[in-house]
Write an enzyme that holds these catalytic residues in place. Structure first.
Site, mmCIF file in Angstrom:
data_model
loop_
_atom_site.group_PDB
_atom_site.id
_atom_site.type_symbol
_atom_site.label_atom_id
_atom_site.label_comp_id
_atom_site.label_asym_id
_atom_site.label_seq_id
_atom_site.Cartn_x
_atom_site.Cartn_y
_atom_site.Cartn_z
ATOM 1 N N HIS A 122 0.756 -1.243 0.000
ATOM 2 C CA HIS A 122 0.000 0.000 0.000
ATOM 3 C C HIS A 122 0.790 1.300 0.000
ATOM 4 C CE1 HIS A 122 -3.663 -2.288 0.488
ATOM 5 N NE2 HIS A 122 -3.140 -2.927 1.517
ATOM 6 N N HIS A 136 -3.258 -3.208 8.267
ATOM 7 C CA HIS A 136 -4.326 -3.560 7.327
ATOM 8 C C HIS A 136 -4.942 -2.283 6.767
ATOM 9 C CE1 HIS A 136 -7.734 -5.600 5.589
ATOM 10 N NE2 HIS A 136 -8.566 -4.896 6.326
#
Ligand SMILES: *[C@@H]1O[C@H](CO)[C@@H](O)[C@H](O)[C@H]1NC(C)=O
Length: 132
Positions: free
Chosen positions: A33, A125
């Site tokens: 990410h 996450h």
């Protein structure tokens, strides 16, 4: 009494589970990410996304330094979903089609706060773009 082979099997499974949870960490988050810039079609066909069975439907890349992203979780020890205080530029790679083993994506960019799950002071996450 558990036989020796089944004992080994149980141990092996346990090791796998532990390894998977260890993968759900800051380093894995970074690899998935955080990127200064991204080309969806190449990034989404490389590790850690290398498609084995199916293409990932959506992945968000945050365009900021790793330390800026890590700071979202500063002081958050327990597993908590946290909204960033600042906005981030991001690219959403959205799955469009698959040709042989190549996953094709379109890119949608934006600028917004993000919601991540923090654990032990770091994101582990990616929840969503926007507030938690
Ligand atoms: C964070 O949000 C996601 C999606 O809404 C949810 O599935 C997850 O359980 C939440 N995690 C925590 C630690 O609250």
């Amino acid at each position: 009494m558990i036989s020796k082979p089944s004992c080994l099997l149980i141990f092996g499974i346990l090791l796998c589970v532990l390894h998977l949870s260890a993968c759900q960490n800051w380093n894995a988050f970074r690899r998935k990410h955080v990127a200064q810039r991204v080309n969806c079609n190449s990034a989404m066909n490389r590790s850690p996304f290398r498609p084995l069975v199916s293409c990932k439907q959506l992945n968000t890349f945050i365009h900021a330094s790793a330390s800026t992203v890590k700071n979202i979780c500063q002081g958050v020890i327990q597993s908590t979903n946290t909204t960033s205080r600042v906005s981030f530029r991001y690219t959403n790679c959205i799955f469009t089609s698959r040709r042989r083993r190549q996953c094709r994506y379109r890119a949608a960019t934006g600028n917004n706060v993000i919601c991540v799950t923090c654990e032990r002071g770091a994101p582990v996450h990616f929840v969503r773009v926007g507030r938690c």
